[in-house]
Design an enzyme around this catalytic site. Sequence first.
Site, short mmCIF file in Angstrom:
data_model
loop_
_atom_site.label_atom_id
_atom_site.label_comp_id
_atom_site.label_asym_id
_atom_site.label_seq_id
_atom_site.Cartn_x
_atom_site.Cartn_y
_atom_site.Cartn_z
N CYS A 61 -16.30 1.31 0.44
CA CYS A 61 -15.13 0.49 0.77
C CYS A 61 -14.76 0.58 2.25
O CYS A 61 -14.09 -0.32 2.77
CB CYS A 61 -13.95 0.90 -0.12
SG CYS A 61 -13.37 2.59 0.16
N ARG B 215 0.88 -1.18 0.00
CA ARG B 215 0.00 0.00 0.00
C ARG B 215 0.91 1.22 0.00
O ARG B 215 1.69 1.41 0.94
CB ARG B 215 -0.92 -0.02 1.22
CG ARG B 215 -1.64 1.31 1.43
CD ARG B 215 -2.74 1.23 2.45
NE ARG B 215 -3.90 0.53 1.91
CZ ARG B 215 -5.12 0.56 2.45
NH1 ARG B 215 -5.34 1.26 3.54
NH2 ARG B 215 -6.12 -0.10 1.89
N ARG C 107 -13.39 -9.13 1.42
CA ARG C 107 -11.98 -8.84 1.18
C ARG C 107 -11.14 -10.07 1.56
O ARG C 107 -10.21 -10.46 0.87
CB ARG C 107 -11.51 -7.63 2.03
CG ARG C 107 -12.13 -6.29 1.68
CD ARG C 107 -11.63 -5.75 0.36
NE ARG C 107 -10.17 -5.63 0.30
CZ ARG C 107 -9.45 -4.62 0.78
NH1 ARG C 107 -10.06 -3.59 1.34
NH2 ARG C 107 -8.13 -4.60 0.66
N ASP D 187 -17.29 7.09 -1.72
CA ASP D 187 -16.09 6.94 -0.88
C ASP D 187 -15.82 8.29 -0.24
O ASP D 187 -16.47 9.30 -0.57
CB ASP D 187 -14.91 6.50 -1.80
CG ASP D 187 -13.66 6.10 -1.02
OD1 ASP D 187 -13.72 5.97 0.22
OD2 ASP D 187 -12.61 5.94 -1.66
N GLN E 211 -10.08 -4.08 -3.55
CA GLN E 211 -11.40 -3.63 -3.10
C GLN E 211 -12.48 -3.99 -4.12
O GLN E 211 -13.53 -4.53 -3.78
CB GLN E 211 -11.37 -2.11 -2.88
CG GLN E 211 -12.68 -1.56 -2.35
CD GLN E 211 -12.96 -2.07 -0.94
OE1 GLN E 211 -12.12 -1.96 -0.07
NE2 GLN E 211 -14.14 -2.63 -0.73
N HIS F 277 -7.31 0.70 -6.42
CA HIS F 277 -7.52 -0.18 -5.26
C HIS F 277 -8.13 -1.48 -5.78
O HIS F 277 -9.30 -1.80 -5.49
CB HIS F 277 -8.42 0.52 -4.25
CG HIS F 277 -8.39 -0.08 -2.88
ND1 HIS F 277 -7.61 -1.18 -2.55
CD2 HIS F 277 -9.07 0.26 -1.74
CE1 HIS F 277 -7.81 -1.49 -1.28
NE2 HIS F 277 -8.68 -0.64 -0.77
N1 NVA Z 1 -10.05 6.40 -1.34
C1 NVA Z 1 -9.67 6.01 0.00
C2 NVA Z 1 -9.86 4.55 0.19
C3 NVA Z 1 -9.48 4.01 1.54
C4 NVA Z 1 -9.65 2.53 1.65
C5 NVA Z 1 -8.23 6.42 0.25
O1 NVA Z 1 -7.40 6.24 -0.65
O2 NVA Z 1 -7.94 6.93 1.33
N1 CP Z 2 -11.24 -0.50 2.37
C1 CP Z 2 -9.98 -0.55 2.82
O1 CP Z 2 -9.02 -0.78 2.05
O2 CP Z 2 -9.84 -0.34 4.16
P1 CP Z 2 -8.49 -0.11 4.99
O3 CP Z 2 -7.96 1.24 4.62
O4 CP Z 2 -8.91 -0.21 6.41
O5 CP Z 2 -7.50 -1.19 4.60
#
Ligand code: NVA
Ligand code: CP
Length: 307
Positions: A260, A104, A288, A220, A134, A131
């Site tokens: 998500c 990540r 997930r 989101d 997801q 992502h």
């Molecule tokens: N769009 C959000 C998703 C978190 C799972 C982010 O990137 O923070």
């Molecule tokens: N939806 C998701 O990826 O959640 P986290 O940021 O908690 O991993």
Amino acid sequence: MTVRHFLQFKDLRRDEFEYLFDRTRIIKARFKAYQPYHPLVDRTLAMIFEKNSTRTRLSFEAGMHQLGGTAIYLNTRDTQLGRGEPVEDAAEVISRMVDIVMIRTYEQEIIDRFARHSRVPVINGLTNEYHPCQILADIFTFIELRGPIQGRTVAWIGDSNNVCNTWLQAAEVFGFNVHVSTPPGYEVEPERAGLYGTDHYEQFADPMDACRDADLVTTDVWTSMGFEAENTERVKAFADWQVDAEMMRMAKPEAVFMHCLPAHRGEEVTAEVIDGPQSVVWDEAENRLHTQKALMEYLLLGRIDDR
Ligand code: NVA
Ligand code: CP
């Protein structure tokens, strides 16, 4: 043998997703029946986090343990990655010590560089652009609850972020449509979204119009991780892009609501919707775990038949 990665949704073909969903059903049923299933004994997953996570960390770590393997958590705060070691060097070293890597991070370019220097499969656990894990879980969830997604309409309300981009790629792979409504200035950038240029999405100025006859409504956070400095201006710009009961009434009566997570009730969605009868967010989060177990099994073992 060529190493397969899952860096963006279109890295896998539709027949591979169909296979993954078949495997997910089997793996999920065994898990629910408390049947041990350990195809990945002695395999190690390294998880590298440059941003926070609850679901992604837990689902990968628990998933790897449940498959008989081991997961190791690394973050940039206490590894040499946070002190400027080149990502290419890190990839060379880490991929000699483990069997599979999940990352990540910020720019997609970072994970692409890591993958080019990795001897083992690399999975995108979220970047600024995408992502894919997801949407793997989201599409599995939709199919589980409502049947095939081909030809359906997904309404995306809010920011054209990593999750939105991945829905758009998935629409090209599976042949469904995405109705996107973003505030002015936050529109989809097709090149950044990595689209083939096919015609699977439509932009709507009014979010109510985007929700009309949708099979799935999703949104989101207004401010994704890494964009916190823009929060004040985003809160103002996105005020009319809150999914509420009125928007859900524009969709089909059997439409589901997805998010998500983590969610901000009172910002991108009302509590009435996310905690209401059309919301499937807990199934989405649980899946997930099951879909990523199928993904790791596939990337490490290829197609297997052990029904
Ligand atoms: N769009 C959000 C998703 C978190 C799972 C982010 O990137 O923070
Ligand atoms: N939806 C998701 O990826 O959640 P986290 O940021 O908690 O991993």
